[in-house]
Design a protein around this motif. Structure first.
Motif, short mmCIF file in Angstrom:
data_model
loop_
_atom_site.label_atom_id
_atom_site.label_comp_id
_atom_site.label_asym_id
_atom_site.label_seq_id
_atom_site.Cartn_x
_atom_site.Cartn_y
_atom_site.Cartn_z
N LEU A 171 45.37 50.02 44.11
CA LEU A 171 45.05 48.62 43.96
C LEU A 171 44.95 48.75 42.34
N MET A 172 45.39 47.52 41.80
CA MET A 172 45.59 47.22 40.45
C MET A 172 45.22 45.85 40.10
N GLY A 173 44.40 45.79 38.98
CA GLY A 173 43.94 44.53 38.46
C GLY A 173 44.80 44.20 37.29
N LEU A 174 44.58 42.79 36.77
CA LEU A 174 45.26 42.66 35.60
C LEU A 174 44.43 41.41 34.97
N TYR A 175 43.92 41.70 34.03
CA TYR A 175 43.28 40.85 33.26
C TYR A 175 43.73 40.66 31.73
N LEU A 176 44.23 39.48 31.37
CA LEU A 176 44.43 39.05 29.97
C LEU A 176 43.57 38.80 28.92
N SER A 177 43.72 39.11 27.56
CA SER A 177 42.77 38.80 26.59
C SER A 177 43.30 38.70 25.33
N ARG A 178 42.68 38.02 24.57
CA ARG A 178 43.22 37.87 23.22
C ARG A 178 42.59 38.93 22.15
N GLU A 179 41.54 39.44 22.72
CA GLU A 179 40.61 40.57 21.92
C GLU A 179 40.72 41.96 23.04
N GLN A 180 40.48 43.13 22.26
CA GLN A 180 40.47 44.15 23.35
C GLN A 180 39.13 44.23 23.66
N VAL A 181 38.91 44.41 24.83
CA VAL A 181 37.44 44.23 25.52
C VAL A 181 37.42 45.39 26.70
N PRO A 182 36.26 45.95 26.99
CA PRO A 182 36.17 46.81 27.96
C PRO A 182 36.34 46.46 29.22
N ALA A 183 36.75 46.91 30.38
CA ALA A 183 37.06 46.82 31.68
C ALA A 183 35.66 45.98 32.40
N PRO A 184 35.73 44.78 32.94
CA PRO A 184 34.76 44.15 33.68
C PRO A 184 33.92 45.27 34.62
N THR A 185 32.58 45.02 34.58
CA THR A 185 31.80 45.82 35.57
C THR A 185 31.29 45.01 36.69
N ASN A 186 31.19 43.59 36.54
CA ASN A 186 30.81 42.78 37.31
C ASN A 186 31.48 41.37 37.49
N PHE A 187 30.91 40.30 38.17
CA PHE A 187 31.51 39.04 38.11
C PHE A 187 31.34 38.22 37.06
N ALA A 188 30.28 38.33 36.40
CA ALA A 188 30.15 37.50 35.24
C ALA A 188 31.05 38.01 34.07
N GLU A 189 31.45 39.33 33.92
CA GLU A 189 32.31 39.70 32.81
C GLU A 189 33.83 39.53 33.39
N ALA A 190 34.06 39.55 34.69
CA ALA A 190 35.47 39.33 35.15
C ALA A 190 35.65 37.98 35.06
N ARG A 191 34.69 37.24 35.34
CA ARG A 191 35.02 35.59 35.20
C ARG A 191 35.39 35.40 33.83
N GLU A 192 34.80 35.72 32.69
CA GLU A 192 35.07 35.37 31.30
C GLU A 192 36.32 35.63 31.16
N LEU A 193 37.16 36.70 31.65
CA LEU A 193 38.36 37.04 31.47
C LEU A 193 39.46 36.19 32.19
N CYS A 194 38.78 35.90 33.42
CA CYS A 194 39.83 35.22 34.40
C CYS A 194 39.91 33.71 33.75
N ASP A 195 38.69 33.34 33.29
CA ASP A 195 38.91 32.00 33.09
C ASP A 195 39.26 31.49 31.37
N ASN A 196 39.95 32.48 30.79
CA ASN A 196 40.26 32.35 29.39
C ASN A 196 41.52 31.43 29.17
N GLY A 197 42.24 31.25 30.27
CA GLY A 197 43.30 30.36 29.98
C GLY A 197 44.48 31.01 29.94
N LEU A 198 44.55 32.40 29.81
CA LEU A 198 46.05 32.77 29.52
C LEU A 198 46.72 33.01 30.79
N TYR A 199 45.78 33.22 31.87
CA TYR A 199 46.80 33.67 33.04
C TYR A 199 47.78 32.67 33.47
N GLY A 200 47.53 31.31 33.45
CA GLY A 200 48.25 30.40 34.10
C GLY A 200 49.60 30.40 33.30
#
Ligand code: PLP
Length: 425
Positions: A347-376
């Motif tokens: 299983l593999m995830g993919l989060y895109l980010s403009r800054e180097q950040v640690p891997a999310p450990t919960n929904f709040a952290e995941a959400r911040e990366l998922c909603d940053n507008g880069l994925y679309g």
């Protein structure tokens, strides 16, 4: 009228709400018009315009061997001539139940249903019936199907559309659902019937369990006599042959399955020890039923898949996904963005980010990366190059056993291109 994705989708929208039968398939969060799939073969799907895409959706995990695997097709061809549903016991359901229980330690019996949603819904009812308690605990961002009590704080499409839950669900229906942050062990009490968890959270993109989280959850459940339910609808027979229990060495009381075990047909199952399942009708007082449950076609396809997949295949796939994850992250980094590609087994995830950040450990952290507008923009740039990711940032990449190393290398090259485009948005 020549067949186009646009024309089919127009027709779909006229007769099917939003043009889709499951909201995750809509392009609402990424924009644009979905491709309409005509056929699939192995790692690829082909749309109605004849364009082929390397497919990382793979029916959101229902297809582990890739599309239209010859052995599964042959099994289905034979099965269909014998009749498709009877309303009586059939050998096929026994064979699949035997295949499942022989692979998962402690899983003694399973009851088949027709979807993952039904599996979890029924498992929760079983847990309540068996314990005589009402409360259930779920984790923020975990998805357990679309039943009323479990949609609250759900991942996947609920998160993708930015919904807190769903309209049409009464306060009463969720009054006994307690939501806790993933990777934090809640303090339970004797009112809790069960704790429901995705052993690897794979519907808020990918959030792996922190070391010791599942074991600590097991202990806390034991302390108060609550049941631990692993929702293995994604992880089952994929993370490893024995699923999350084997992978993390933590044994739940109840398992829920779906996706892989239907070989691409509609199936779900929930299971436990014989003792616990004796609470289920016809032996016990917990009612649960289904006209098409244990369907001969679905169980035949599922059994064919389990027969074809070895533990070695999954270990091998894990190794390939790990190289893929590294390659993808490097390609994105060289294009000026950062990619987090956490994996658990294959299983593999993919989060895109403009800054180097640690891997999310919960929904709040995941959400911040998922909603940053880069994925679309990234998603569309991949699609234009013939690589189909899920049309939403909250899903994971499903690499099937049909994806070749060349397929994965090509995806890495495309990701470099796509990241350059996304970086400019
Ligand atoms: C997909 C999924 C479900 C629901 O399964 P359906 O077959 O879509 O009803 C439940 N739990 C998890 C973890 C899932 O990924």
């Amino acid at each position: 009228m020549s067949e186009t994705n646009a024309s089919w989708f127009e027709r779909a929208k006229a007769v099917i709400p939003g043009g889709v039968d499951s909201p995750v398939r809509s392009f609402r969060s990424v924009g644009g018009t979905p491709y309409t799939v005509r056929s699939g073969k192995g790692a690829y799907v082909t749309d109605v315009e004849g364009a082929a895409y390397l497919d990382f959706v793979q029916s959101y995990g229902a297809s582990l061997l890739g599309h239209a695997h010859p052995a599964v097709v042959a099994t289905l061809r034979e099965a269909v001539t014998l009749g498709t549903t009877f309303g009586a016991p059939t050998p096929g359901e026994v064979l699949l139940a035997e295949a499942m229980t022989s692979r998962v330690a402690g899983l003694e019996q399973v009851r088949f249903v027709s979807s993952g949603t039904e599996a979890v819904m029924s498992a929760v009812r079983l847990a309540r019936g068996a314990t005589g308690r009402d409360k259930i605990v779920k984790f923020d961002g975990c998805y357990h199907g679309h039943s009323d009590a479990l949609l609250v704080a759900g991942g996947s499409g609920v998160a993708q559309l930015g919904l807190p839950g769903s309209a049409g669900v009464t306060a009463g229906a969720v009054a006994d659902t307690i939501v806790a942050p993933y990777n934090e062990v809640p303090t339970l009490d004797e009112r809790v019937a069960a704790v429901l968890v995705e052993p690897v959270a794979a519907n808020m993109n990918l959030v792996a369990p922190a070391p010791g989280f599942l074991a600590a959850l097991r202990e806390e459940c034991d302390r108060v006599g609550a049941l631990l339910i692993f929702d293995e609808v994604i992880t089952g027979f994929r993370l490893s042959l024995g699923g999350a229990e084997e992978f993390f060495a933590v044994t739940p009381d109840v398992w829920c399955f779906g996706k892989v075990i239907g070989g691409g047909l509609p199936v779900g199952a929930f299971g436990a020890s014989r003792g616990l399942l004796s609470a289920l009708a016809p032996e016990g007082p917990v009612y649960q039923a289904g006209t098409l449950s244990g369907n001969p076609l679905a169980t035949a396809a599922g059994a064919a898949v389990l027969e074809l997949v070895s533990g070695e295949d999954l270990t091998d796939l894990t190794g390939r996904v790990e190289r893929f994850a590294t390659g993808l992250a490097d390609a994105v980094a060289s294009a000026g963005l950062f990619a987090l590609t956490p994996n658990a087994g294959p299983l593999m995830g993919l989060y895109l980010s403009r800054e180097q950040v640690p891997a999310p450990t919960n929904f709040a952290e995941a959400r911040e990366l998922c909603d940053n507008g880069l994925y679309g923009p990234f998603f569309h740039a991949m699609l234009r190059q013939g690589v189909a990711l899920a049309p939403g940032a909250y899903e994971i990449l499903f690499t099937s056993l049909a994806h070749s190393d060349e397929d994965l290398d090509r995806t890495i090259a495309c990701a470099g291109e796509a990241a350059q485009i996304a970086a400019k948005t």
